[in-house]
Motif scaffolding. Sequence first.
Motif: not given
Length: 373
Positions: A187-205, A208-209, A279-285
């Motif tokens: 069956r279709v299942q959901s995967v959660e990736v929470s609290g990822q600390e990332l840097l943008t190209r212009d170095k902003v911390s 992202v969930n 993978v059926l779909g990906v979305g930034v929460k």
Amino acid sequence: MFWTKRVVIGDGERGLVYRNRQFERVLDAGVYRIFDPLKRVEVRSFNIASPEYAGHDVDALVACLGDALGDTFVHVDLGADEVGLVLKNGKLEDVLAPGSRKLYWRGLVRVEVQRVSLAEGLEVPEAAANRLRQLGLLSRVAVAVEVPVESAGLVFIDGKLARTLAPGAYAFWNFRKNVAAEVIELRVQSVEVSGQELLTRDKVSLRVNLAASMRVTDPVAARTRVAKFGDHLYRELQYGLRKAVSAKTLDELLGDKASLDADIFGYVRGKVGGFGVEVLGVGVKDVILPGEMKEILNSVVQAEKAAQANVIRRREEANATRSLLNTAKLVEESPTLMRLKELEALEKVTEKIDKLTVFGGLDGVLKQLVTIK
């Protein structure tokens, strides 16, 4: 007589006579007198309502009774690749492991042993599995597997994939082989990736969930080509998110989240497609900014909105002034329109006056109140 021993064997019993600890004969139900002047005879009685012979001299009895063994016992001698199904009065009651050698009393309980060859397959017949499950013996002699709807079962024998299972209930003998079974959900299942600390190209911390939906399309590949397909997908989602965020500025992220979702989806789909996972779909929460960055962005937004409001106000003032100028031109060209405007002005004045005294008629009022050169 003092030199004889009186022995009574009941209807539900059998007796074994041993002289000098050596088997001599079998006693059926009845009363016996055995000559034993030196007290060297021993008679062991057995309740045959429990038909399995409980003594430890099975091999000796088989050798001593010879062809007469079948008159007293049901002899079972299983091969190394055979399982015995013990039926008592036509009902399955027990299972004998390969290589077992047992004796069962003939008499009160009709005992029959059916042989099942392991060389023909390890799956337990459905009827036998149901009966053993009812007796509580199934888990002792077999590996039971229940495959729900929208799932697939995989059976491994000695570490090798043996077969796949459709939804249903199964059981496999666990004698002489290491049998393991796993159930893979389709069956279709959901995967959660929470609290990822990332840097943008212009170095902003920022944090992202991410949420994704997936399903297993090939259970064999998902189980055999990667150790844990769920963990592998989670890591690839992390890598895809990190790669997509690092390639964009903060303004690009906040202005177009759809492109971020598409970038992550394209990356992850290519990485896990070969492992039987789709993978059926990906979305930034959520995109969570630090406190100082929130204040800065709020100030920028407020300034932009204030500037937009000022532009709108000036534009409306210009439109009003232009409309007033057009009206003045029309009044100047038309005496009738001028008179109407004068009456409108008089009406507005009289609304705020409780009492009005008129001298010289209406023309005098108009000439004195409204003077236009």
